[in-house]
Write an enzyme that holds these catalytic residues in place. Structure first.
Site, PDB file in Angstrom:
ATOM      1  CE  LYS A 205      -4.037   1.418  -0.612  1.00  0.00           C
ATOM      2  NZ  LYS A 205      -4.725   1.044  -1.841  1.00  0.00           N
ATOM      3  CB  SER A 407      -7.770   1.662  -4.075  1.00  0.00           C
ATOM      4  OG  SER A 407      -7.088   1.320  -2.896  1.00  0.00           O
TER       5      SER A 407
END
Length: 611
Positions: A205, A407
């Protein structure tokens, strides 16, 4: 004269000035309204430009899925300010391809000329979609020509579909490769004594890395290198197919390219000709002489016929079944749609109107067009939840992924019956993070302190104090829970175990072709394929596409132009001309839009700036 008389006289003068000023403002507003209406009506006249000859794709600016401004707005701007190049202009991908499709069967259009000097670019998925329609045009035995003074990579991709590519003698073809760069602020924040609190789940991430590092982590570098290399290979394969030449000839290794350029005495145009990138070197005058007998009509002047435009109004008079299109275009935040922002309030409102008017409008299916790097968890979940409500009415929802559906873009895509992605769609990035900056060290450095009392360590948190350990634990547990929710949504939608999702999750980014192999999507294809699948799921053979109507805000458009003609500050000039400065401005704007109530974000920052 008494004091009271003086005061009365002064008041009368003030009152006259006030009324005069207000009347002048009112008069200006009336003139603007009627002048604007007159200019719009004039700009909308369709019979001023003959609709025959060569269709010129003289694109300005960028290609996007959905734009807030239509062609009438830009025509109005030209009426007021005069014709000028607008490199910030947004062009609707689907209006553009509808016009090319109409020109393919239009007997009055004999050829297409690509004049792309003012075309800034588009994502590869959008370029491929335009290329599909250019191919159909050529298959109709109609030629395509491209003329340019210099080609960037987006321009050249479209030019590769031409039967013949022209380049000016001092021009160049700048096809060198793709790059994904980011700015990193750790040292800056340390120097400013800003305390950055980061909460995340996901090894890859990388959205928070700019705030905790001065460079890209090795995990993020490897992940980005993998999908960026695949995307570049796809680009090369496409132009190689169109030019019927080997990749290594069109774009050789840097050492070979420099050697061949040296042999051409640094002449970029001659190098492009020798390597088969272009077909003809010609000046603008020579090009005009060759095409002097052809009438040209700009893509902006070429009018869609009503039966082809398929922009359905409020009433479906024929009661033909409809497939509604809903756009999620840009960073997903709470609020309204704007440039590069997908406002959850507007999108949820549109979905609710579809759900409440299913019978009235005869909507039988929905295509959700997603082109987003994600954003707020709250905003993404609001959209996903409304899609869930819509599907409970047995209305098929098919996701068409554009250049990016990562995402938060993937979060909302889980609530669908089918997912279609381009081979070059950037998707995945299944992970979650939170970030809070506090300024207690910055303030203390200049002699400012914050103090007080609270009934609990969890109460009274603010940006002027360090976060208590209890708050850190609370936020991290909330982030962990958000990640579990994310992988559970994916697990249910893709019929995987949560362990399988976690293995391909952790914030990893995938291209569409990879996502197809690991089960994150159902099919590789484009928007047209998604519409066909939606029709099949709804058992439709005869249907129309219900496009969302663009809300024309001509005042905002004119205001932006008025600001643009004022003298620019040094910062504005930097933002406009330097890519890194522009990226910094985008980052500032991005974090300004992040307004999740629990500071939870599902966003792919590292995959949002590919060029």
């Amino acid at each position: 004269m008494s004091a009271l008389s003086v005061i009365k006289s002064i008041w009368k003068v003030i009152n006259v000035i006030r009324e005069t000023f207000l009347n002048l403002i009112f008069l200006v507003i009336i003139l603007l309204i009627f002048g604007g209406i007159g200019l719009i009506n004039e700009a909308q006249k369709q019979d001023t430009v003959p609709q025959y000859g060569s269709l010129v794709l003289d694109l300005e600016g960028v290609i996007v899925d959905n734009t807030n401004y239509n062609d009438e707005i830009y025509a109005l701007q030209n009426k007021i300010y005069g014709k000028k190049v607008n490199t910030s202009r947004e062009n609707s991908l689907f209006i553009l391809t509808q016009k090319i499709a109409q020109a393919t069967t239009d007997p009055n259009i004999k050829s297409i000329i690509l004049k792309l000097d003012n075309f800034v670019g588009a994502d590869l998925s959008s370029l491929q979609y335009v290329g599909k329609y250019l191919t159909k045009f050529k298959e109709a035995k109609k030629p395509i020509y491209a003329f340019g003074t210099s080609y960037n990579q987006s321009q050249y991709y479209l030019a590769s579909y031409a039967n013949k590519i022209y380049l000016t003698p001092l021009g160049s073809v700048n096809v060198y490769g793709l790059a994904a760069n980011n700015l990193y602020y750790k040292t800056l924040l340390d120097n400013l004594k800003v305390n950055t609190h980061v909460f995340r789940v996901g090894t890859y991430k990388s959205a928070i890395e700019p705030f905790i590092r001065d460079d890209m982590s090795e995990d993020a570098r490897n992940n980005t290198t993998r999908w960026l290399t695949h995307m570049w290979d796809n680009y090369l394969n496409d132009i190689s197919t169109q030019r019927k030449k080997a990749n290594s000839q069109l774009v050789p290794a840097p050492e070979t390219m420099l050697s061949e350029l040296r042999a051409a005495n640094g002449n970029m145009a001659q190098y492009a000709l020798s390597n088969g990138l272009v077909d003809v070197i010609a000046s603008s005058h020579q090009y005009e002489l060759e095409f002097t007998d052809q009438h040209e009509v700009s893509i902006y002047d070429y009018q869609l016929k009503s039966e082809n435009e398929q922009l359905v109004g409020d009433n479906n008079k024929s009661n033909t079944p409809l497939i509604a299109v809903v756009f999620v275009n840009g960073t997903i935040t709470n609020g309204e749609n704007s440039n590069n922002v997908a406002g959850s309030e507007d999108i949820v409102r549109q979905l609710k109107e579809i759900r409440k008017n299913l019978d009235k409008q005869n909507i039988q299916a929905v295509v959700l067009r997603v082109n987003s790097p994600g954003g707020s968890v709250d905003a993404s979940e609001a959209i996903r939840s409304e899609l869930e409500a819509l599907r409970s009415y047995q209305i098929p929802v098919v996701v068409s992924m554009g250049g990016m559906a990562a995402s938060g873009g993937y979060w909302i895509s889980t609530e669908s019956d089918y997912i279609v992605a381009s081979p070059n769609t950037i998707t995945g990035s299944i992970g979650i993070f939170g970030i809070i900056s506090t300024f207690e060290n910055s303030l203390s450095h200049i002699g400012v302190y914050s103090d007080g009392v609270s009934t609990s360590p969890l109460a009274g948190n603010n940006l002027t104090k360090n976060l208590p350990e209890e708050t850190n634990q609370l936020i991290q547990m909330n982030i962990n829970n958000g990640y579990q929710t994310f992988i559970s949504l994916v697990s249910k939608a893709r019929k995987m175990t949560t362990e399988q999702v976690d293995k391909i999750g952790q914030g990893q980014v995938w291209l569409g072709a990879e996502a197809d192999k690991i089960g994150l999507i159902d099919k590789l294809g484009d928007f047209d394929d998604a519409v066909e699948i939606a029709a099949t799921l709804a058992n439709l053979t005869d249907y129309k596409i219900d496009w969302p109507k663009s809300e024309v805000n001509w005042f905002n458009a004119l205001y932006s132009d008025m600001i643009a003609i004022l003298p620019q500050s040094t910062a504005e000039i930097l933002f406009e001309h330097l890519p890194e400065a522009k990226q910094l401005k985008q980052h500032i704007s991005l974090w300004n839009n992040f307004n999740d109530t629990q500071n939870r974000y599902i966003y792919c920052l590292n995959c949002a700036d590919v060029r």
